[in-house]
Design an enzyme around this catalytic site. Structure first.
Site, PDB file in Angstrom:
ATOM      1  N   GLU A   1       1.858   5.185   1.212  1.00 53.15           N
ATOM      2  CA  GLU A   1       2.121   5.694   2.558  1.00 53.15           C
ATOM      3  C   GLU A   1       0.816   5.927   3.319  1.00 53.15           C
ATOM      4  O   GLU A   1      -0.107   6.568   2.822  1.00 53.15           O
ATOM      5  CB  GLU A   1       2.889   7.014   2.482  1.00 53.15           C
ATOM      6  CG  GLU A   1       3.234   7.579   3.856  1.00 53.15           C
ATOM      7  CD  GLU A   1       3.759   9.001   3.805  1.00 53.15           C
ATOM      8  OE1 GLU A   1       4.929   9.207   4.174  1.00 53.15           O
ATOM      9  OE2 GLU A   1       3.001   9.909   3.386  1.00 53.15           O
ATOM     10  N   SER A   2       0.762   5.413   4.545  1.00 51.31           N
ATOM     11  CA  SER A   2      -0.402   5.631   5.405  1.00 51.31           C
ATOM     12  C   SER A   2      -0.103   6.748   6.403  1.00 51.31           C
ATOM     13  O   SER A   2       1.043   7.182   6.555  1.00 51.31           O
ATOM     14  CB  SER A   2      -0.757   4.346   6.163  1.00 51.31           C
ATOM     15  OG  SER A   2       0.193   4.098   7.193  1.00 51.31           O
ATOM     16  N   THR A   3      -1.146   7.186   7.101  1.00 52.83           N
ATOM     17  CA  THR A   3      -0.953   8.250   8.087  1.00 52.83           C
ATOM     18  C   THR A   3       0.024   7.815   9.180  1.00 52.83           C
ATOM     19  O   THR A   3       0.828   8.621   9.651  1.00 52.83           O
ATOM     20  CB  THR A   3      -2.297   8.650   8.722  1.00 52.83           C
ATOM     21  OG1 THR A   3      -2.939   7.485   9.263  1.00 52.83           O
ATOM     22  CG2 THR A   3      -3.217   9.274   7.671  1.00 52.83           C
TER      23      THR A   3
ATOM     24  N   GLU B   1      -1.815  -6.814   7.393  1.00 50.94           N
ATOM     25  CA  GLU B   1      -0.480  -6.615   7.949  1.00 50.94           C
ATOM     26  C   GLU B   1      -0.285  -7.548   9.142  1.00 50.94           C
ATOM     27  O   GLU B   1      -1.259  -8.007   9.762  1.00 50.94           O
ATOM     28  CB  GLU B   1      -0.323  -5.148   8.373  1.00 50.94           C
ATOM     29  CG  GLU B   1       0.991  -4.774   9.034  1.00 50.94           C
ATOM     30  CD  GLU B   1       2.206  -5.055   8.165  1.00 50.94           C
ATOM     31  OE1 GLU B   1       2.530  -6.261   7.980  1.00 50.94           O
ATOM     32  OE2 GLU B   1       2.841  -4.105   7.687  1.00 50.94           O
TER      33      GLU B   1
ATOM     34  N   ASN C   1       4.480  -6.732   5.689  1.00 54.65           N
ATOM     35  CA  ASN C   1       4.806  -8.048   6.245  1.00 54.65           C
ATOM     36  C   ASN C   1       4.006  -9.195   5.653  1.00 54.65           C
ATOM     37  O   ASN C   1       4.506 -10.321   5.589  1.00 54.65           O
ATOM     38  CB  ASN C   1       4.667  -8.018   7.769  1.00 54.65           C
ATOM     39  CG  ASN C   1       5.848  -7.325   8.413  1.00 54.65           C
ATOM     40  OD1 ASN C   1       6.988  -7.777   8.290  1.00 54.65           O
ATOM     41  ND2 ASN C   1       5.592  -6.203   9.075  1.00 54.65           N
TER      42      ASN C   1
ATOM     43  N   HIS D   1       0.819  -1.213   0.000  1.00 55.07           N
ATOM     44  CA  HIS D   1       0.000   0.000   0.000  1.00 55.07           C
ATOM     45  C   HIS D   1       0.856   1.268   0.000  1.00 55.07           C
ATOM     46  O   HIS D   1       2.009   1.265   0.441  1.00 55.07           O
ATOM     47  CB  HIS D   1      -0.941   0.013   1.214  1.00 55.07           C
ATOM     48  CG  HIS D   1      -0.216   0.022   2.537  1.00 55.07           C
ATOM     49  ND1 HIS D   1       0.316   1.171   3.088  1.00 55.07           N
ATOM     50  CD2 HIS D   1       0.072  -0.981   3.392  1.00 55.07           C
ATOM     51  CE1 HIS D   1       0.891   0.875   4.239  1.00 55.07           C
ATOM     52  NE2 HIS D   1       0.773  -0.431   4.446  1.00 55.07           N
TER      53      HIS D   1
ATOM     54  N   TYR E   1       0.869  -6.253  15.357  1.00 52.83           N
ATOM     55  CA  TYR E   1       1.987  -5.807  16.195  1.00 52.83           C
ATOM     56  C   TYR E   1       1.688  -5.842  17.688  1.00 52.83           C
ATOM     57  O   TYR E   1       2.473  -5.339  18.494  1.00 52.83           O
ATOM     58  CB  TYR E   1       2.436  -4.404  15.779  1.00 52.83           C
ATOM     59  CG  TYR E   1       3.438  -4.423  14.652  1.00 52.83           C
ATOM     60  CD1 TYR E   1       4.742  -4.867  14.866  1.00 52.83           C
ATOM     61  CD2 TYR E   1       3.092  -4.017  13.378  1.00 52.83           C
ATOM     62  CE1 TYR E   1       5.662  -4.898  13.838  1.00 52.83           C
ATOM     63  CE2 TYR E   1       4.005  -4.041  12.336  1.00 52.83           C
ATOM     64  CZ  TYR E   1       5.290  -4.484  12.575  1.00 52.83           C
ATOM     65  OH  TYR E   1       6.205  -4.518  11.556  1.00 52.83           O
TER      66      TYR E   1
ATOM     67  N   THR F   1       1.656  -0.023  13.008  1.00 53.25           N
ATOM     68  CA  THR F   1       0.255   0.029  12.593  1.00 53.25           C
ATOM     69  C   THR F   1      -0.442  -1.317  12.734  1.00 53.25           C
ATOM     70  O   THR F   1      -1.471  -1.431  13.389  1.00 53.25           O
ATOM     71  CB  THR F   1       0.146   0.526  11.136  1.00 53.25           C
ATOM     72  OG1 THR F   1       0.908   1.719  10.990  1.00 53.25           O
ATOM     73  CG2 THR F   1      -1.303   0.812  10.783  1.00 53.25           C
TER      74      THR F   1
ATOM     75  N   ASN G   1       2.387   5.409   8.755  1.00 52.43           N
ATOM     76  CA  ASN G   1       3.726   5.340   8.155  1.00 52.43           C
ATOM     77  C   ASN G   1       4.399   6.701   8.297  1.00 52.43           C
ATOM     78  O   ASN G   1       5.570   6.811   8.681  1.00 52.43           O
ATOM     79  CB  ASN G   1       3.664   4.995   6.668  1.00 52.43           C
ATOM     80  CG  ASN G   1       3.265   3.565   6.371  1.00 52.43           C
ATOM     81  OD1 ASN G   1       2.604   3.302   5.372  1.00 52.43           O
ATOM     82  ND2 ASN G   1       3.658   2.617   7.212  1.00 52.43           N
TER      83      ASN G   1
ATOM     84  N   LYS H   1       7.864   4.201  16.374  1.00 51.90           N
ATOM     85  CA  LYS H   1       8.957   3.227  16.265  1.00 51.90           C
ATOM     86  C   LYS H   1      10.259   3.746  16.860  1.00 51.90           C
ATOM     87  O   LYS H   1      10.971   3.025  17.562  1.00 51.90           O
ATOM     88  CB  LYS H   1       9.157   2.835  14.806  1.00 51.90           C
ATOM     89  CG  LYS H   1       7.978   2.073  14.222  1.00 51.90           C
ATOM     90  CD  LYS H   1       8.173   1.792  12.743  1.00 51.90           C
ATOM     91  CE  LYS H   1       6.937   1.120  12.155  1.00 51.90           C
ATOM     92  NZ  LYS H   1       7.063   0.886  10.702  1.00 51.90           N
TER      93      LYS H   1
END
Length: 248
Positions: free
Chosen positions: A11-13, A87, A184, A9, A90, A21, A15, A98
């Site tokens: 770029e997400s908010t 994904e 992932n 995908h 996590y 995420t 990311n 991160k």
């Protein structure tokens, strides 16, 4: 020879904010939407078309696929939405920055959580609001299959049934297949396709919004693979992904 196209995908908010995420359903940024459109343009210019697409049940992957379809004038394409392409989960890291997490626990520990094959992050409590049990999109998934955390090994085990039961048969039937998913879930599939070792998979980084083409033989073993687009920019994007979990 068969071809299979994978795309992470745009770029997400989260990311953009450098946050873990996982299964949290965040949207694309403006840059992410542009990356998806550019991916569609690259595929169209290179002469690709598709018969079927697969994606997750998370909007950042779904919207990426929409934008690719729109650019290629393939909005009518049959699409399979599967939680198996989500994904990696996590766990208790979901939503954390991160770099801040690395500053707290150390770069090495965060690298293990992010990239090792068989070490999951700390799990969510079943009552945590981030747990998937009460999310309607997973209502038909047996509760015991829904994760509270995952390592990449778990993600491989989740992705492969979809590959074996649906995607691989579609490829063998001669269908042109596009998969729009996540860093992932795609690493899990690539590990399987390329036979990457548990230790070497740590070094595999997939950039956002760049089409990755696999050419496969009659046994669906890779002949070669390559990204479409500016190779120098792609290498820089891969390096940026690798740096996301460092404190510096």
């Amino acid at each position: 020879m068969y071809k299979l196209v994978l795309i992470r995908h745009g770029e997400s908010t989260w990311n953009k904010e450098n946050r873990f995420t996982g299964w949290v359903d965040v949207d694309l940024t403006e840059q992410g939407r542009n990356e998806a459109y550019q991916a569609g343009e690259l595929l169209k210019e290179a002469g690709y078309t598709f018969d079927i697409a697969y994606t997750s049940v998370l909007k950042r992957a779904i919207r990426t696929l929409w934008h690719v379809q729109d650019k290629m004038d393939l909005m009518y394409l049959p699409v399979v939405h599967s939680w198996r392409l989500n994904e990696r989960h996590y766990g208790a890291l979901s939503g954390l920055n991160k770099a801040e997490t690395a500053a707290k626990f150390g770069d090495e520990q965060v690298l293990v959580w992010r990239r090792s094959y068989d070490t999951p992050p700390p799990a969510l409590e079943p009552t945590d609001e981030r747990a998937p049990f009460n999310d309607p999109r997973y209502a038909k998934v047996p509760r015991e299959q829904l994760p509270l955390t995952e390592c990449l090994k778990d993600t491989v085990a989740r992705v492969l049934p979809l590959w074996n039961e649906s995607i691989a048969p579609a490829v063998r039937a001669g269908k042109q297949v596009l998969i729009a998913a996540h860093g992932n879930s795609l690493r899990a599939l690539i590990k399987y396709l390329d036979g990457i070792s548990d230790s070497d998979i740590v070094g595999l980084n997939i950039p956002n919004g760049v089409p990755l083409v696999y050419e496969l033989d009659e046994n669906l073993k890779p002949i070669k693979h390559y990204y479409l687009g500016d190779q120098e920019a792609i290498a820089q994007a891969q390096a940026a992904v690798a740096k996301q979990g460092k404190a510096g």
